[in-house]
Scaffold this motif. Structure first.
Motif, mmCIF file in Angstrom:
data_model
loop_
_atom_site.group_PDB
_atom_site.id
_atom_site.type_symbol
_atom_site.label_atom_id
_atom_site.label_comp_id
_atom_site.label_asym_id
_atom_site.label_seq_id
_atom_site.Cartn_x
_atom_site.Cartn_y
_atom_site.Cartn_z
ATOM 1 N N PRO A 98 6.243 7.890 -7.601
ATOM 2 C CA PRO A 98 7.688 8.042 -7.836
ATOM 3 C C PRO A 98 8.002 8.772 -9.144
ATOM 4 O O PRO A 98 8.901 9.612 -9.192
ATOM 5 N N ARG A 99 7.244 8.485 -10.192
ATOM 6 C CA ARG A 99 7.468 9.197 -11.459
ATOM 7 C C ARG A 99 7.117 10.675 -11.337
ATOM 8 O O ARG A 99 7.808 11.536 -11.879
ATOM 9 N N TRP A 100 6.039 10.969 -10.626
ATOM 10 C CA TRP A 100 5.685 12.381 -10.399
ATOM 11 C C TRP A 100 6.806 13.111 -9.657
ATOM 12 O O TRP A 100 7.149 14.243 -9.990
ATOM 13 N N MET A 101 7.362 12.454 -8.645
ATOM 14 C CA MET A 101 8.426 13.090 -7.860
ATOM 15 C C MET A 101 9.658 13.344 -8.737
ATOM 16 O O MET A 101 10.301 14.380 -8.634
ATOM 17 N N MET A 102 9.945 12.383 -9.598
ATOM 18 C CA MET A 102 11.085 12.583 -10.512
ATOM 19 C C MET A 102 10.814 13.747 -11.463
ATOM 20 O O MET A 102 11.687 14.567 -11.725
#
Ligand SMILES: [Zn+2]
Length: 257
Positions: free
Chosen positions: A51-55
């Motif tokens: 999720p952090r990578w996607m953000m």
């Protein structure tokens, strides 16, 4: 999304895989390789969750001027070191995207001096000042910016041959270093000391891209070292080239595989 036709071993390409249900992994029956869905992508072996990578991807693709590692550190709640590492990995995926497409149609070419390393000056020597050649297609909006050693014909020729596809018309200013372009495609130039544009011959698109890039460099990144200048240019070109398109987040993720 990574394997629309079924899970495939990233190492040998075999479809014969066994799911290791306890470990969120697969094992290849052919080469015994154990892999997860992120194996061989920019997300591989990182301690950052997806999720952090996607953000991070979203922020880098959709902020018009880009985002600094410092901002990313704040947005994602990771350390500066991690944020720096993430932005550089995402840039690598943007470079992979760049390699695929050549510029075509009506193309503008121009050069500029970009001050990396914060543009510090000692006496009369400006450190980190780099010559950059820019090319943009008026037809597709695609943009390339390439750091060069100098502005001699051989260097310009190299950049032109590496980046141009089928060109209908090429436009530049009246500098003599672009004279040879007429051997490659129909070439028109405009002498800026006489007029800014004559009969549709101008370099306004590429000049617009320069000013946007330079504003971003000053406003967002502050200090870009000469070593990473090409990476920042690639990131900028990626966002600029796709500015009229729908989000291409997943394309970018898959390009990193
Ligand atoms: Zn395998």
């Amino acid at each position: 999304m990574r394997w629309p036709d079924g899970v495939t071993c990233p190492r040998c390409g075999s479809r014969e895989v066994t799911r290791l249900s306890t470990r969120k992994k697969w094992q290849c029956k052919a080469c015994r390789y154990q892999f997860s869905v992120t194996a061989g992508t920019i997300f591989h072996k990182t301690y950052v969750d997806l999720p952090r990578w996607m953000m991070a991807l979203w922020l880098m693709c959709h902020s018009p001027k880009g985002i600094s590692s410092k901002q990313l550190e704040r947005e994602l709640g990771v350390t500066y070191k991690t944020a720096w590492y993430m932005t550089h990995r995402i840039r690598q995926a943007m470079i992979a995207d760049r390699a695929e497409v050549r510029l075509s149609g009506v193309v503008e070419i121009d050069d500029a001096v970009v001050r990396a390393d914060g543009g510090k000056a000692t006496g009369n020597v400006l450190h980190g000042a780099k010559n950059v050649i820019g090319l943009t297609s008026r037809d597709t909006g695609a943009l390339r910016m390439v750091v060069v050693e100098n502005l001699q014909r051989q260097e310009i020729r190299r950049v032109v041959f590496n980046n141009l596809g089928t060109v209908r018309h090429i436009m530049s200013d009246a500098t003599s270093r672009y004279d040879f372009l007429g051997q490659i495609a129909p070439h028109s130039f405009v002498a800026h000391y006489i007029a800014w544009a004559e009969d549709g011959v101008h370099t306004g698109f590429i000049e617009n891209a320069w000013s946007l890039f330079k504003r971003g460099l000053v406003g967002i990144f502050h200090h870009v070292s000469a070593k990473y200048l090409q990476d920042y240019l690639d990131e900028f070109c990626f966002r600029y080239s796709h500015r009229h398109e729908k989000p291409r987040l997943m394309d970018l993720v898959l390009a990193s595989c």
